[in-house]
Design a protein around this motif. Structure first.
Motif, PDB file in Angstrom:
ATOM      1  N   ARG A 243      -8.394  -5.037   2.721  1.00 13.52           N
ATOM      2  CA  ARG A 243      -7.769  -5.290   1.418  1.00 13.52           C
ATOM      3  C   ARG A 243      -8.168  -4.258   0.381  1.00 13.52           C
ATOM      4  O   ARG A 243      -7.357  -3.782  -0.384  1.00 13.52           O
ATOM      5  N   TYR A 244      -9.443  -3.916   0.357  1.00 15.15           N
ATOM      6  CA  TYR A 244      -9.952  -3.071  -0.714  1.00 15.15           C
ATOM      7  C   TYR A 244     -10.206  -1.619  -0.306  1.00 15.15           C
ATOM      8  O   TYR A 244     -10.582  -0.808  -1.160  1.00 15.15           O
TER       9      TYR A 244
ATOM     10  N   LYS B  52      -5.341  -0.086   0.298  1.00 14.39           N
ATOM     11  CA  LYS B  52      -5.325  -0.146  -1.163  1.00 14.39           C
ATOM     12  C   LYS B  52      -3.919   0.143  -1.676  1.00 14.39           C
ATOM     13  O   LYS B  52      -3.194   0.943  -1.093  1.00 14.39           O
ATOM     14  N   THR B  53      -3.569  -0.479  -2.770  1.00 13.05           N
ATOM     15  CA  THR B  53      -2.281  -0.173  -3.394  1.00 13.05           C
ATOM     16  C   THR B  53      -2.458   0.970  -4.383  1.00 13.05           C
ATOM     17  O   THR B  53      -3.559   1.245  -4.849  1.00 13.05           O
TER      18      THR B  53
ATOM     19  N   SER C  23       0.837  -1.192   0.000  1.00  8.13           N
ATOM     20  CA  SER C  23       0.000   0.000   0.000  1.00  8.13           C
ATOM     21  C   SER C  23       0.875   1.246   0.000  1.00  8.13           C
ATOM     22  O   SER C  23       1.820   1.364   0.777  1.00  8.13           O
TER      23      SER C  23
ATOM     24  N   LYS D 255      -4.189   0.182  -7.726  1.00 11.71           N
ATOM     25  CA  LYS D 255      -5.637   0.031  -7.633  1.00 11.71           C
ATOM     26  C   LYS D 255      -6.300   1.394  -7.473  1.00 11.71           C
ATOM     27  O   LYS D 255      -7.385   1.625  -7.969  1.00 11.71           O
ATOM     28  N   LEU D 256      -5.635   2.315  -6.763  1.00 14.15           N
ATOM     29  CA  LEU D 256      -6.184   3.656  -6.622  1.00 14.15           C
ATOM     30  C   LEU D 256      -6.244   4.350  -7.972  1.00 14.15           C
ATOM     31  O   LEU D 256      -7.236   4.988  -8.318  1.00 14.15           O
TER      32      LEU D 256
END
Length: 173
Positions: free
Chosen positions: A156-157, A161-162, A99, A165-166
């Motif tokens: 996780r979501y 968040k990584t 993250s 993914k953002l």
């Protein structure tokens, strides 16, 4: 302090990953780490809950003068700050290390997701103990299983968040 936590996190990662090989075919490394660190934190939570419920509170109502708290809820309220702290550090430095969110954002989001966990803990403990008549420790165990599912998805979501993914989420908007 952060360097110390990162080094401790690396040591824990090395230890946890040592056990990963048999699960390589079945679980992604992140889920394995979540299960391992979450499992340890959950065992700590249940153990502390049992100790505080049984031996500190002695299964008695805690009367603070302005409010009386049932023993199963009082034990939860005492144990929560301990396992909140250990859970956040394990998630941040062991499980969700990819993250790219700032630590304070992660902590705030963790607080929000844990707020949902607290609400679910309260509802399920009240339900199992007061309406179903189950033993408090067994009720805590069942409650924990239900809350783990919610917790993983939220962490996780949302919380951890990584960056990729953002960016993908922003591009879809």
């Amino acid at each position: 302090m952060r360097n110390i936590l990162e080094k401790i996190g690396e040591m824990i990662i090395n230890f946890v990953d040592w056990f990963y090989f048999p699960f390589l075919q079945f679980l992604p490394r992140e889920i394995f780490r979540y299960a391992a660190t979450g499992g340890v934190n959950t065992l700590l939570d249940i153990s502390l809950y049992f100790i505080f419920y049984r031996y500190v509170i002695k299964m008695q109502i805690v009367d603070l003068g302005f409010i009386a708290i049932s023993p199963h809820i009082a034990a939860f309220l005492i144990v929560f700050p301990i396992t909140f702290t250990t859970g956040f550090f394990l998630a941040k430095y062991v499980t969700f290390t990819a993250s790219e969110l700032k630590g304070r954002i992660q902590l705030f989001r963790y607080l929000l997701t844990v707020g949902g966990s607290i609400l679910l803990n309260y509802i399920f403990l009240k339900f199992f103990v007061e309406y179903c008549g189950m033993y408090a420790t067994l009720s805590k165990l069942l409650t924990t299983i239900l809350v783990i599912v919610y917790s993983y998805v939220a962490q996780r979501y949302f919380t951890f968040k990584t960056g990729k993914k953002l960016l993908a989420a922003r591009n879809r908007s």
